[in-house]
Design a protein around this motif. Structure first.
Motif, PDB file in Angstrom:
ATOM      1  N   ALA A  49      58.939  52.911  24.024  1.00 22.27           N
ATOM      2  CA  ALA A  49      59.456  51.560  24.257  1.00 22.27           C
ATOM      3  C   ALA A  49      58.317  50.584  24.524  1.00 22.27           C
ATOM      4  N   VAL A  50      58.536  49.340  24.126  1.00 28.48           N
ATOM      5  CA  VAL A  50      57.526  48.300  24.283  1.00 28.48           C
ATOM      6  C   VAL A  50      58.140  47.102  24.999  1.00 28.48           C
ATOM      7  N   ILE A  51      57.461  46.633  26.044  1.00 27.39           N
ATOM      8  CA  ILE A  51      57.789  45.327  26.619  1.00 27.39           C
ATOM      9  C   ILE A  51      56.862  44.339  25.930  1.00 27.39           C
ATOM     10  N   VAL A  52      57.439  43.443  25.163  1.00 32.62           N
ATOM     11  CA  VAL A  52      56.669  42.590  24.251  1.00 32.62           C
ATOM     12  C   VAL A  52      55.584  41.805  24.965  1.00 32.62           C
ATOM     13  N   ASN A  75      63.814  52.125  21.114  1.00 27.32           N
ATOM     14  CA  ASN A  75      64.312  52.880  19.959  1.00 27.32           C
ATOM     15  C   ASN A  75      64.460  51.989  18.725  1.00 27.32           C
ATOM     16  N   GLY A  76      63.517  51.079  18.576  1.00 30.68           N
ATOM     17  CA  GLY A  76      63.522  50.201  17.411  1.00 30.68           C
ATOM     18  C   GLY A  76      64.479  49.031  17.511  1.00 30.68           C
ATOM     19  N   VAL A  77      65.170  48.898  18.629  1.00 33.07           N
ATOM     20  CA  VAL A  77      66.166  47.835  18.815  1.00 33.07           C
ATOM     21  C   VAL A  77      65.548  46.713  19.645  1.00 33.07           C
ATOM     22  N   SER A 107      69.327  46.914  31.234  1.00 35.67           N
ATOM     23  CA  SER A 107      68.948  46.484  29.886  1.00 35.67           C
ATOM     24  C   SER A 107      70.199  46.165  29.086  1.00 35.67           C
ATOM     25  N   ASP A 108      70.060  45.228  28.154  1.00 43.61           N
ATOM     26  CA  ASP A 108      71.166  44.965  27.229  1.00 43.61           C
ATOM     27  C   ASP A 108      70.982  45.759  25.940  1.00 43.61           C
ATOM     28  N   TYR A 109      70.193  46.812  26.015  1.00 37.23           N
ATOM     29  CA  TYR A 109      69.926  47.675  24.860  1.00 37.23           C
ATOM     30  C   TYR A 109      71.216  48.241  24.269  1.00 37.23           C
ATOM     31  N   GLU A 110      72.044  48.854  25.107  1.00 39.57           N
ATOM     32  CA  GLU A 110      73.296  49.437  24.612  1.00 39.57           C
ATOM     33  C   GLU A 110      74.237  48.361  24.083  1.00 39.57           C
ATOM     34  N   TYR A 111      74.296  47.246  24.802  1.00 34.37           N
ATOM     35  CA  TYR A 111      75.126  46.119  24.362  1.00 34.37           C
ATOM     36  C   TYR A 111      74.679  45.649  22.975  1.00 34.37           C
TER      37      TYR A 111
END
Length: 236
Positions: A49-52, A75-77, A107-111
Motif C-alpha cells: 500500500a502507498v500513502i500518496v 491493492n491497486g485501488v 479507510s474508504d477502501y472497501e466502500y
C-alpha cells in the motif's frame, strides 16, 4: 434543610462522576493519528500500500464530525485512509450518560471497491457516501427502479445472479465489512400500541448469498408485496 439537600445532591453527583470513565477501543486516540500510523494501518491491509503524500485534507461532515484524509492506493485501488472522529460513551456508575470524541483509523477502501462494482453493474444502484467510514457498519446498496413495482420471476432471477456476482467480486478485496442489497418493496410495521400497518416505498434486504438465503429473500419479498392485498392501513 434545603442547604443539606443541596450538599447531598452535590456529593452524589461528585461520587457518580468519580466512577465515570471512558474506555475507547484499542488504537483510538485523543488526538488525530499521525502519517506513520496511517501508513502502518494501510500496510496491514496491503503490504504494498502507498500513502500518496504526507499531506492531508481536514473536512467536517454535516454533523461537524472531523475527518483527516490521506490519498492512498491499496491493492491497486485509489482510495483514502483517514483519522476519523467518533463517539465513545462513558462507563461506570452512570454509564451511557456522557460521551467524548476520540479518533480511530479507517479507510474508504472497501466502500470504493463496492462503488466501482456497482457502477459497472447492469442494474442501477445507490449507496450513501456518508456510511463509508461508519464503524462496524455493513454497506447497503439500494436498487433504483424506474417505477415502484414488484419484480417478476425473471427479473428476480437476474437480480439474484447480479448480487451474487457483485458479492463474490467484493469478497476478493474485502477486509471486514459485509455488504447487503435493499430491494424496493412494502414492509410490515408496528406502532407503539402494536397495531400493524404497511410501510410503503421501503425495502426487502438481501444479506445472505447462499441458496437458503435466496429462498428466504424471495419468500419475504413476495410476502411483503402481498401485504398490499391486506386490509392493513398504508403509510407512504
Amino acid at each position: 434543610m434545603k442547604k443539606v439537600s443541596s450538599v447531598v445532591l452535590c456529593l452524589l453527583l461528585i461520587f457518580s462522576l468519580s466512577g465515570c470513565y471512558f474506555a475507547p477501543p484499542d488504537g483510538w486516540t485523543k488526538k488525530h493519528h499521525t502519517y506513520d500510523e496511517i501508513l502502518k494501518y494501510s500496510k496491514s491491509i496491503d503490504p504494498n500500500a502507498v500513502i500518496v503524500s504526507e499531506k492531508y485534507i481536514d473536512t467536517n461532515d454535516e454533523f461537524d464530525w472531523e475527518f483527516r484524509e490521506w490519498d492512498a492506493v491499496i491493492n491497486g485501488v485509489e482510495c483514502h485512509v483517514a483519522s476519523v472522529s467518533d463517539w465513545v460513551m462513558n462507563r461506570g456508575l452512570v454509564a451511557g450518560e456522557f460521551s467524548k470524541f476520540y479518533y480511530r483509523i479507517d479507510s474508504d477502501y472497501e466502500y470504493t471497491v463496492l462503488k466501482n462494482l456497482l457502477d459497472k453493474s447492469s442494474m442501477d444502484w445507490k449507496i450513501d457516501e456518508s456510511i463509508k467510514y461508519k464503524y462496524h457498519c455493513a454497506y447497503f446498496a439500494d436498487l433504483v427502479l424506474p417505477e415502484y413495482r414488484m419484480l417478476n420471476d425473471n427479473e428476480l432471477e437476474l437480480l439474484w445472479q447480479t448480487v451474487v456476482e457483485i458479492n463474490s467480486e467484493y469478497e476478493k478485496y474485502a477486509v471486514e465489512r459485509k455488504i447487503a442489497f435493499s430491494i424496493p418493496s412494502p414492509v410490515l410495521g408496528r406502532d407503539q400500541e402494536s397495531n400493524m400497518f404497511i410501510i410503503n416505498n421501503s425495502y426487502t434486504d438481501i444479506k445472505e448469498f447462499t441458496e437458503e438465503g435466496k429462498k428466504e429473500f424471495l419468500q419475504k419479498y413476495k410476502d411483503n408485496w402481498d401485504l398490499l392485498n391486506s386490509d392493513l392501513p398504508l403509510i407512504d
